[in-house]
Scaffold this active site. Structure first.
Site, PDB file in Angstrom:
ATOM      1  N   ARG A  92      65.016  73.471  78.510  1.00 40.47           N
ATOM      2  CA  ARG A  92      66.520  73.327  78.176  1.00 40.47           C
ATOM      3  C   ARG A  92      66.920  72.265  78.837  1.00 40.47           C
ATOM      4  O   ARG A  92      67.843  72.334  79.159  1.00 40.47           O
ATOM      5  CB  ARG A  92      66.743  74.623  79.580  1.00 40.47           C
ATOM      6  CG  ARG A  92      66.532  76.078  78.467  1.00 40.47           C
ATOM      7  CD  ARG A  92      66.394  76.986  79.232  1.00 40.47           C
ATOM      8  NE  ARG A  92      66.572  78.488  78.371  1.00 40.47           N
ATOM      9  CZ  ARG A  92      67.194  79.447  78.515  1.00 40.47           C
ATOM     10  NH1 ARG A  92      67.203  80.105  79.739  1.00 40.47           N
ATOM     11  NH2 ARG A  92      67.279  80.707  78.286  1.00 40.47           N
ATOM     12  N   ASP A 118      67.867  76.644  71.787  1.00 40.86           N
ATOM     13  CA  ASP A 118      67.099  77.279  72.051  1.00 40.86           C
ATOM     14  C   ASP A 118      67.450  78.884  72.044  1.00 40.86           C
ATOM     15  O   ASP A 118      68.461  79.110  71.956  1.00 40.86           O
ATOM     16  CB  ASP A 118      67.958  77.034  73.483  1.00 40.86           C
ATOM     17  CG  ASP A 118      67.834  77.804  74.889  1.00 40.86           C
ATOM     18  OD1 ASP A 118      67.084  79.042  74.758  1.00 40.86           O
ATOM     19  OD2 ASP A 118      68.865  77.341  75.707  1.00 40.86           O
ATOM     20  N   TYR A 177      66.690  77.179  87.008  1.00 36.69           N
ATOM     21  CA  TYR A 177      66.022  78.993  87.187  1.00 36.69           C
ATOM     22  C   TYR A 177      65.548  78.995  88.862  1.00 36.69           C
ATOM     23  O   TYR A 177      65.633  78.297  89.558  1.00 36.69           O
ATOM     24  CB  TYR A 177      63.899  78.763  86.964  1.00 36.69           C
ATOM     25  CG  TYR A 177      64.086  78.741  85.368  1.00 36.69           C
ATOM     26  CD1 TYR A 177      64.613  79.895  84.150  1.00 36.69           C
ATOM     27  CD2 TYR A 177      64.053  77.492  84.190  1.00 36.69           C
ATOM     28  CE1 TYR A 177      64.821  79.366  82.872  1.00 36.69           C
ATOM     29  CE2 TYR A 177      63.318  77.382  83.711  1.00 36.69           C
ATOM     30  CZ  TYR A 177      64.129  78.178  82.597  1.00 36.69           C
ATOM     31  OH  TYR A 177      64.163  78.351  81.276  1.00 36.69           O
ATOM     32  N   SER A 183      68.261  81.845  74.894  1.00 35.93           N
ATOM     33  CA  SER A 183      69.731  82.078  75.257  1.00 35.93           C
ATOM     34  C   SER A 183      70.265  82.309  74.000  1.00 35.93           C
ATOM     35  O   SER A 183      71.189  83.109  74.090  1.00 35.93           O
ATOM     36  CB  SER A 183      70.604  80.319  75.093  1.00 35.93           C
ATOM     37  OG  SER A 183      69.805  80.015  76.172  1.00 35.93           O
ATOM     38  N   GLN A 195      69.200  72.048  72.616  1.00 35.46           N
ATOM     39  CA  GLN A 195      69.755  73.811  72.338  1.00 35.46           C
ATOM     40  C   GLN A 195      70.301  74.074  71.474  1.00 35.46           C
ATOM     41  O   GLN A 195      70.139  75.517  72.032  1.00 35.46           O
ATOM     42  CB  GLN A 195      71.524  73.002  73.306  1.00 35.46           C
ATOM     43  CG  GLN A 195      71.928  72.999  74.799  1.00 35.46           C
ATOM     44  CD  GLN A 195      73.045  72.675  75.429  1.00 35.46           C
ATOM     45  OE1 GLN A 195      74.425  72.769  74.570  1.00 35.46           O
ATOM     46  NE2 GLN A 195      73.226  72.469  76.462  1.00 35.46           N
TER      47      GLN A 195
HETATM   48  P1  NAD Z   1      66.557  84.164  83.118  1.00 41.51           P
HETATM   49  O1  NAD Z   1      66.767  85.171  82.351  1.00 41.51           O
HETATM   50  O2  NAD Z   1      65.514  83.394  84.285  1.00 41.51           O
HETATM   51  O3  NAD Z   1      67.071  84.644  84.750  1.00 41.51           O
HETATM   52  C1  NAD Z   1      68.741  85.999  84.653  1.00 41.51           C
HETATM   53  C2  NAD Z   1      69.573  85.933  85.851  1.00 41.51           C
HETATM   54  O4  NAD Z   1      68.402  86.294  86.917  1.00 41.51           O
HETATM   55  C3  NAD Z   1      69.053  84.145  86.313  1.00 41.51           C
HETATM   56  O5  NAD Z   1      70.434  83.407  86.374  1.00 41.51           O
HETATM   57  C4  NAD Z   1      68.254  84.105  87.879  1.00 41.51           C
HETATM   58  O6  NAD Z   1      68.923  83.427  88.453  1.00 41.51           O
HETATM   59  C5  NAD Z   1      68.907  85.955  87.923  1.00 41.51           C
HETATM   60  N1  NAD Z   1      67.876  85.933  89.615  1.00 41.51           N
HETATM   61  C6  NAD Z   1      66.386  85.467  89.743  1.00 41.51           C
HETATM   62  N2  NAD Z   1      65.870  86.455  90.227  1.00 41.51           N
HETATM   63  C7  NAD Z   1      66.687  87.389  91.266  1.00 41.51           C
HETATM   64  C8  NAD Z   1      67.650  87.604  92.186  1.00 41.51           C
HETATM   65  N3  NAD Z   1      66.470  88.678  93.239  1.00 41.51           N
HETATM   66  N4  NAD Z   1      68.988  88.115  92.439  1.00 41.51           N
HETATM   67  C9  NAD Z   1      69.783  87.895  91.686  1.00 41.51           C
HETATM   68  N5  NAD Z   1      69.713  87.106  90.280  1.00 41.51           N
HETATM   69  C10 NAD Z   1      68.348  86.900  90.023  1.00 41.51           C
HETATM   70  O7  NAD Z   1      67.532  83.444  82.975  1.00 41.51           O
HETATM   71  P2  NAD Z   1      68.108  82.319  81.921  1.00 41.51           P
HETATM   72  O8  NAD Z   1      69.506  83.485  81.444  1.00 41.51           O
HETATM   73  O9  NAD Z   1      67.393  81.801  81.121  1.00 41.51           O
HETATM   74  O10 NAD Z   1      69.161  80.851  82.191  1.00 41.51           O
HETATM   75  C11 NAD Z   1      68.430  79.967  83.787  1.00 41.51           C
HETATM   76  C12 NAD Z   1      69.337  78.838  83.420  1.00 41.51           C
HETATM   77  O11 NAD Z   1      68.933  78.028  82.761  1.00 41.51           O
HETATM   78  C13 NAD Z   1      70.500  79.006  84.315  1.00 41.51           C
HETATM   79  O12 NAD Z   1      70.488  78.188  85.389  1.00 41.51           O
HETATM   80  C14 NAD Z   1      70.680  79.076  82.889  1.00 41.51           C
HETATM   81  O13 NAD Z   1      72.233  78.420  83.127  1.00 41.51           O
HETATM   82  C15 NAD Z   1      70.322  77.940  82.576  1.00 41.51           C
HETATM   83  N6  NAD Z   1      70.780  77.548  81.242  1.00 41.51           N
HETATM   84  C16 NAD Z   1      70.741  76.450  80.107  1.00 41.51           C
HETATM   85  C17 NAD Z   1      70.549  75.307  79.525  1.00 41.51           C
HETATM   86  C18 NAD Z   1      70.932  74.618  79.330  1.00 41.51           C
HETATM   87  O14 NAD Z   1      71.070  73.664  79.910  1.00 41.51           O
HETATM   88  N7  NAD Z   1      70.304  74.279  77.393  1.00 41.51           N
HETATM   89  C19 NAD Z   1      70.486  76.864  77.970  1.00 41.51           C
HETATM   90  C20 NAD Z   1      69.880  78.178  79.208  1.00 41.51           C
HETATM   91  C21 NAD Z   1      70.291  78.319  79.853  1.00 41.51           C
END
Ligand code: NAD
Length: 380
Positions: A124, A132, A228, A135, A129
């Protein structure tokens, strides 16, 4: 020699998406690829064979015809063992691979010297992006979850002032404010609900507030590597549980999206908490397929407990296949650009860091360490 790209019709039950769409096919053919689409591959996403033909694709009436001489296969769902058996040595397959649940097919790709790139491992980083797919599909999942919640809720979501009285807005709680959670928040806000959200990553608070929702604060920061979430300690878990349970009890709709990559989803709503919820409340458990955030969730089923509807949906992105196919196709097109050099020739060395990270199987070897460990009997 022209590189042939093949797009099979997805066979997994309930899968409505297709790995490419006419708009992207047109761009790929302009770049010099020959694109073959299996007959009817796009029909459940409303992309007919005729639209693909108009975009420059060839329609293959059988799998054999589709794959004959194809160098690259674009998929949504991971290939099955039977799918792999139809591929010749050196074919490059790109798509979601869900490795932990597809070890047999991965072993077969290794043995048949097929090359596989797993889109879930695309790092990520900013440059990646546009590739992705996690996402793009999670965005759709969050949107559909909010709509599903509204559709199953016995209340209006917005506040209404009518001649028949004033209606108070519904409260929607989102647990996990990653990509899917943020889209669920935005959608519930647009529908007029009061929205609260919680995430173990404190950094998510700013994003939640910027969407006009309230962020539930707990004195824990569980941001782990790469943005994460890390796993919580037992004390942290107990505190979190208390705060989350109180918020769950006052919500009309709870959408849970909490996930820890590669592990079973954390339980955030126990069966005791469900018993404290309002009758008519709805839980949409987006983590249903990885064990569920609610203790009572049954994947693929809708159940009612203590008057609470608990929905464990599978493959939410497939419910908006027109747009999720379009976004996925764009992700794949961007990824493909890494596989050709400036003269349009397929690269033979996968040195780009995005290719290195997402290369699952190549030249008779499983290249992804954790998957290799799982295959040799390691822990999940
Ligand atoms: P994911 O599907 O792995 O998890 C969903 C959400 O659940 C996450 O925000 C995680 O922190 C949360 N979570 C985990 N355990 C939890 C708990 N016990 N209680 C409450 N919440 C909990 O996450 P995702 O949507 O794939 O995104 C993960 C990270 O990657 C985020 O920080 C997101 O902003 C980042 N991201 C970055 C990019 C990029 O820079 N290109 C793109 C997509 C996502």
């Amino acid at each position: 020699m022209t590189v042939v790209i093949a797009v099979p019709k997805e066979q997994a039950p309930g899968e409505q998406r297709v790995a490419s769409v006419p708009e992207i096919v047109q761009k790929m053919t302009k770049s010099g690829y020959e694109v073959r689409i299996e007959h009817d591959a796009g029909s459940s996403a409303y992309y007919s064979d005729d639209l693909f033909i108009a975009a420059g694709a060839k329609i293959a009436s059988s799998r054999t015809e589709l794959l004959d001489g194809a160098r690259i296969v674009l998929r949504v769902q991971p290939p099955t063992v039977a799918d792999v058996d139809q591929l010749s040595e050196g074919t490059i397959v790109i798509g979601f691979m869900n490795p932990a649940n597809n070890l047999e097919a991965i072993a077969r790709m290794r043995d048949r010297k097929v090359t596989a790139f797993a889109l879930e491992f695309v790092p990520r980083i900013t440059r990646a992006q546009s590739m992705d797919a996690l996402s793009s599909q999670a965005t759709a999942g969050g949107y559909v979850a909010a709509i599903l919640g509204a559709d199953n809720c016995p209340k209006f979501l917005p506040m209404l002032t009518t001649a028949a009285g004033t209606i108070r807005p519904a409260t929607v709680l989102i647990l996990g404010a990653g990509v899917a959670g943020l889209m669920a928040i935005a959608t519930a806000k647009r529908l007029g609900a009061i929205v609260e959200a919680y995430d173990v990553r404190r950094a998510a608070g700013e994003q939640v507030r910027s969407l006009g929702a309230k962020f539930l604060e707990l004195e824990i920061n569980a941001e782990g590597q790469g943005g994460y979430a890390r796993e919580l300690t037992p004390e942290e878990k107990a505190k979190e549980q208390q705060m989350v349970s109180a918020a769950v009890a006052r919500a009309d709709i709870v959408i849970t999206t909490a996930a820890i990559p590669g592990r079973k989803a954390p339980v955030l709503i126990t069966k005791e908490t469900v018993a404290t919820m309002r009758p008519g409340a709805v839980v949409i458990d987006m983590a249903a397929e990885s064990g569920g955030n609610c203790e009572l969730t049954q994947s693929g089923k809708t159940i009612r407990e203590h008057g609470v509807l608990i929905i464990g949906p599978q493959n939410l992105p497939a419910r908006v296949p027109f747009h999720t196919s379009q976004m996925y196709a764009k992700n794949l097109q961007s990824f493909l650009a890494l596989l050709v050099d400036k003269d349009g020739k397929l690269v033979t060395e996968f040195t780009d860091e995005i290719l290195v990270a997402s290369l699952l199987v190549h030249a008779g070897e499983v290249r992804h360490g954790p998957t290799r460990e799982l295959m040799s009997g390691g822990k999940r």
